[in-house]
Design a protein around this motif. Structure first.
Motif, PDB file in Angstrom:
ATOM      1  N   ARG A 161       0.833  -1.206   0.000  1.00  0.00           N
ATOM      2  CA  ARG A 161       0.000   0.000   0.000  1.00  0.00           C
ATOM      3  C   ARG A 161       0.864   1.252   0.000  1.00  0.00           C
ATOM      4  O   ARG A 161       0.661   2.155  -0.812  1.00  0.00           O
ATOM      5  CB  ARG A 161      -0.933   0.002   1.226  1.00  0.00           C
ATOM      6  N   THR A 162       1.863   1.294   0.872  1.00  0.00           N
ATOM      7  CA  THR A 162       2.704   2.490   0.945  1.00  0.00           C
ATOM      8  C   THR A 162       3.582   2.625  -0.304  1.00  0.00           C
ATOM      9  O   THR A 162       3.817   3.740  -0.765  1.00  0.00           O
ATOM     10  CB  THR A 162       3.561   2.511   2.221  1.00  0.00           C
ATOM     11  N   ALA A 163       4.020   1.501  -0.866  1.00  0.00           N
ATOM     12  CA  ALA A 163       4.818   1.547  -2.097  1.00  0.00           C
ATOM     13  C   ALA A 163       3.995   2.107  -3.258  1.00  0.00           C
ATOM     14  O   ALA A 163       4.534   2.776  -4.144  1.00  0.00           O
ATOM     15  CB  ALA A 163       5.339   0.156  -2.450  1.00  0.00           C
ATOM     16  N   GLY A 213       1.698   4.304  -2.828  1.00  0.00           N
ATOM     17  CA  GLY A 213       1.352   5.679  -2.477  1.00  0.00           C
ATOM     18  C   GLY A 213      -0.087   5.869  -2.036  1.00  0.00           C
ATOM     19  O   GLY A 213      -0.598   6.987  -2.063  1.00  0.00           O
ATOM     20  N   TYR A 214      -0.757   4.791  -1.611  1.00  0.00           N
ATOM     21  CA  TYR A 214      -2.139   4.876  -1.156  1.00  0.00           C
ATOM     22  C   TYR A 214      -2.189   5.089   0.354  1.00  0.00           C
ATOM     23  O   TYR A 214      -1.444   4.457   1.098  1.00  0.00           O
ATOM     24  CB  TYR A 214      -2.918   3.591  -1.449  1.00  0.00           C
ATOM     25  N   SER A 215      -3.100   5.934   0.788  1.00  0.00           N
ATOM     26  CA  SER A 215      -3.403   6.025   2.218  1.00  0.00           C
ATOM     27  C   SER A 215      -4.333   4.853   2.554  1.00  0.00           C
ATOM     28  O   SER A 215      -4.867   4.193   1.652  1.00  0.00           O
ATOM     29  CB  SER A 215      -4.103   7.347   2.535  1.00  0.00           C
ATOM     30  N   GLN A 216      -4.534   4.628   3.832  1.00  0.00           N
ATOM     31  CA  GLN A 216      -5.482   3.580   4.219  1.00  0.00           C
ATOM     32  C   GLN A 216      -6.884   3.922   3.716  1.00  0.00           C
ATOM     33  O   GLN A 216      -7.608   3.031   3.272  1.00  0.00           O
ATOM     34  CB  GLN A 216      -5.480   3.388   5.736  1.00  0.00           C
ATOM     35  N   ARG A 217      -7.253   5.193   3.779  1.00  0.00           N
ATOM     36  CA  ARG A 217      -8.577   5.607   3.267  1.00  0.00           C
ATOM     37  C   ARG A 217      -8.707   5.319   1.773  1.00  0.00           C
ATOM     38  O   ARG A 217      -9.742   4.842   1.303  1.00  0.00           O
ATOM     39  CB  ARG A 217      -8.810   7.091   3.511  1.00  0.00           C
ATOM     40  N   GLN A 218      -7.655   5.628   1.020  1.00  0.00           N
ATOM     41  CA  GLN A 218      -7.704   5.398  -0.432  1.00  0.00           C
ATOM     42  C   GLN A 218      -7.815   3.916  -0.757  1.00  0.00           C
ATOM     43  O   GLN A 218      -8.606   3.526  -1.629  1.00  0.00           O
ATOM     44  CB  GLN A 218      -6.464   5.990  -1.104  1.00  0.00           C
ATOM     45  N   LEU A 219      -7.021   3.090  -0.087  1.00  0.00           N
ATOM     46  CA  LEU A 219      -7.086   1.659  -0.365  1.00  0.00           C
ATOM     47  C   LEU A 219      -8.437   1.093   0.057  1.00  0.00           C
ATOM     48  O   LEU A 219      -9.035   0.293  -0.677  1.00  0.00           O
ATOM     49  CB  LEU A 219      -5.944   0.902   0.318  1.00  0.00           C
ATOM     50  N   ALA A 220      -8.945   1.492   1.207  1.00  0.00           N
ATOM     51  CA  ALA A 220     -10.260   1.017   1.647  1.00  0.00           C
ATOM     52  C   ALA A 220     -11.339   1.412   0.638  1.00  0.00           C
ATOM     53  O   ALA A 220     -12.237   0.621   0.342  1.00  0.00           O
ATOM     54  CB  ALA A 220     -10.585   1.561   3.031  1.00  0.00           C
ATOM     55  N   ALA A 221     -11.244   2.614   0.089  1.00  0.00           N
ATOM     56  CA  ALA A 221     -12.209   3.060  -0.926  1.00  0.00           C
ATOM     57  C   ALA A 221     -12.092   2.215  -2.193  1.00  0.00           C
ATOM     58  O   ALA A 221     -13.110   1.874  -2.811  1.00  0.00           O
ATOM     59  CB  ALA A 221     -11.995   4.536  -1.246  1.00  0.00           C
ATOM     60  N   ARG A 222     -10.876   1.870  -2.587  1.00  0.00           N
ATOM     61  CA  ARG A 222     -10.670   1.017  -3.778  1.00  0.00           C
ATOM     62  C   ARG A 222     -11.256  -0.376  -3.550  1.00  0.00           C
ATOM     63  O   ARG A 222     -11.882  -0.947  -4.438  1.00  0.00           O
ATOM     64  CB  ARG A 222      -9.189   0.924  -4.126  1.00  0.00           C
ATOM     65  N   VAL A 223     -11.043  -0.914  -2.357  1.00  0.00           N
ATOM     66  CA  VAL A 223     -11.589  -2.237  -2.014  1.00  0.00           C
ATOM     67  C   VAL A 223     -13.120  -2.173  -2.047  1.00  0.00           C
ATOM     68  O   VAL A 223     -13.775  -3.056  -2.615  1.00  0.00           O
ATOM     69  CB  VAL A 223     -11.069  -2.707  -0.636  1.00  0.00           C
ATOM     70  N   THR A 224     -13.689  -1.138  -1.455  1.00  0.00           N
ATOM     71  CA  THR A 224     -15.140  -0.961  -1.436  1.00  0.00           C
ATOM     72  C   THR A 224     -15.685  -0.847  -2.859  1.00  0.00           C
ATOM     73  O   THR A 224     -16.716  -1.440  -3.186  1.00  0.00           O
ATOM     74  CB  THR A 224     -15.525   0.268  -0.598  1.00  0.00           C
ATOM     75  N   ALA A 225     -14.991  -0.109  -3.717  1.00  0.00           N
ATOM     76  CA  ALA A 225     -15.422   0.060  -5.108  1.00  0.00           C
ATOM     77  C   ALA A 225     -15.433  -1.263  -5.863  1.00  0.00           C
ATOM     78  O   ALA A 225     -16.180  -1.429  -6.828  1.00  0.00           O
ATOM     79  CB  ALA A 225     -14.527   1.064  -5.820  1.00  0.00           C
ATOM     80  N   LEU A 226     -14.616  -2.207  -5.411  1.00  0.00           N
ATOM     81  CA  LEU A 226     -14.581  -3.531  -6.045  1.00  0.00           C
ATOM     82  C   LEU A 226     -15.683  -4.451  -5.516  1.00  0.00           C
ATOM     83  O   LEU A 226     -15.779  -5.601  -5.923  1.00  0.00           O
ATOM     84  CB  LEU A 226     -13.212  -4.186  -5.817  1.00  0.00           C
ATOM     85  N   GLY A 227     -16.500  -3.937  -4.583  1.00  0.00           N
ATOM     86  CA  GLY A 227     -17.631  -4.721  -4.095  1.00  0.00           C
ATOM     87  C   GLY A 227     -17.436  -5.355  -2.728  1.00  0.00           C
ATOM     88  O   GLY A 227     -18.307  -6.096  -2.268  1.00  0.00           O
ATOM     89  N   ALA A 230      -5.875  -7.454  -2.545  1.00  0.00           N
ATOM     90  CA  ALA A 230      -4.885  -7.731  -3.587  1.00  0.00           C
ATOM     91  C   ALA A 230      -5.324  -7.129  -4.923  1.00  0.00           C
ATOM     92  O   ALA A 230      -4.521  -6.507  -5.626  1.00  0.00           O
ATOM     93  CB  ALA A 230      -4.672  -9.238  -3.718  1.00  0.00           C
ATOM     94  N   ALA A 231      -6.593  -7.309  -5.273  1.00  0.00           N
ATOM     95  CA  ALA A 231      -7.099  -6.737  -6.528  1.00  0.00           C
ATOM     96  C   ALA A 231      -6.981  -5.219  -6.518  1.00  0.00           C
ATOM     97  O   ALA A 231      -6.575  -4.614  -7.517  1.00  0.00           O
ATOM     98  CB  ALA A 231      -8.550  -7.168  -6.757  1.00  0.00           C
ATOM     99  N   ALA A 232      -7.309  -4.600  -5.399  1.00  0.00           N
ATOM    100  CA  ALA A 232      -7.222  -3.141  -5.294  1.00  0.00           C
ATOM    101  C   ALA A 232      -5.778  -2.658  -5.387  1.00  0.00           C
ATOM    102  O   ALA A 232      -5.522  -1.548  -5.847  1.00  0.00           O
ATOM    103  CB  ALA A 232      -7.854  -2.674  -3.983  1.00  0.00           C
ATOM    104  N   LEU A 233      -4.840  -3.496  -4.980  1.00  0.00           N
ATOM    105  CA  LEU A 233      -3.414  -3.156  -5.063  1.00  0.00           C
ATOM    106  C   LEU A 233      -2.803  -3.536  -6.411  1.00  0.00           C
ATOM    107  O   LEU A 233      -1.667  -3.178  -6.716  1.00  0.00           O
ATOM    108  CB  LEU A 233      -2.637  -3.846  -3.937  1.00  0.00           C
ATOM    109  N   GLY A 234      -3.543  -4.317  -7.208  1.00  0.00           N
ATOM    110  CA  GLY A 234      -3.056  -4.724  -8.520  1.00  0.00           C
ATOM    111  C   GLY A 234      -2.031  -5.841  -8.469  1.00  0.00           C
ATOM    112  O   GLY A 234      -1.157  -5.926  -9.338  1.00  0.00           O
ATOM    113  N   ILE A 235      -2.140  -6.702  -7.451  1.00  0.00           N
ATOM    114  CA  ILE A 235      -1.222  -7.838  -7.340  1.00  0.00           C
ATOM    115  C   ILE A 235      -2.010  -9.116  -7.089  1.00  0.00           C
ATOM    116  O   ILE A 235      -3.187  -9.065  -6.746  1.00  0.00           O
ATOM    117  CB  ILE A 235      -0.177  -7.642  -6.209  1.00  0.00           C
ATOM    118  N   ALA A 236      -1.363 -10.232  -7.265  1.00  0.00           N
ATOM    119  CA  ALA A 236      -1.984 -11.523  -7.000  1.00  0.00           C
ATOM    120  C   ALA A 236      -2.083 -11.745  -5.492  1.00  0.00           C
ATOM    121  O   ALA A 236      -1.184 -11.349  -4.749  1.00  0.00           O
ATOM    122  CB  ALA A 236      -1.161 -12.642  -7.637  1.00  0.00           C
ATOM    123  N   PRO A 237      -3.163 -12.373  -5.026  1.00  0.00           N
ATOM    124  CA  PRO A 237      -3.291 -12.651  -3.596  1.00  0.00           C
ATOM    125  C   PRO A 237      -2.102 -13.445  -3.031  1.00  0.00           C
ATOM    126  O   PRO A 237      -1.678 -13.224  -1.909  1.00  0.00           O
ATOM    127  CB  PRO A 237      -4.584 -13.461  -3.488  1.00  0.00           C
TER     128      PRO A 237
END
Length: 94
Positions: A23-25, A27-41, A68-75
């Motif tokens: 996440r930090t690599a 450049g996402y904040s926790q809020r941004q990553l949580a929002a991306r995860v939420t957007a994925l359902g 993992a999907a929100a970060l663009g990597i494999a689980p």
């Protein structure tokens, strides 16, 4: 008497640290990553993500796959601590 919470094992700790590192690599904040995860359902608050990263909350398999999907990597990359791009692992590899 309420049930005792399940202890987080070594793989859970490694996955939590891999989530935070990735996440930090990215450049996402926790809020941004949580929002991306939420957007994925998979609804997730930044508080839930923070608790996962601090190993206060267990990360279930549905959370792991969505993160993992929100970060663009494999689980698998979060489980192994590797930083492989999505789809880089061969068929049958873990």
């Amino acid at each position: 008497m309420p049930p005792r919470p399940l202890e987080i094992g070594p793989t859970g700790h490694a996955a939590a640290h891999a989530i935070e590192r990735t996440r930090t690599a990215r450049g996402y904040s926790q809020r941004q990553l949580a929002a991306r995860v939420t957007a994925l359902g998979r609804p997730m608050t930044f508080t839930a993500l923070s608790r996962i990263e601090r190993t206060v909350r267990r990360c279930d398999i549905d959370d792991l796959v969505a993160i993992a999907a929100a970060l663009g990597i494999a689980p698998q990359a979060l489980l192994s601590g590797a930083r492989t791009p999505l789809g880089a692992a061969g068929v049958g590899e873990i």
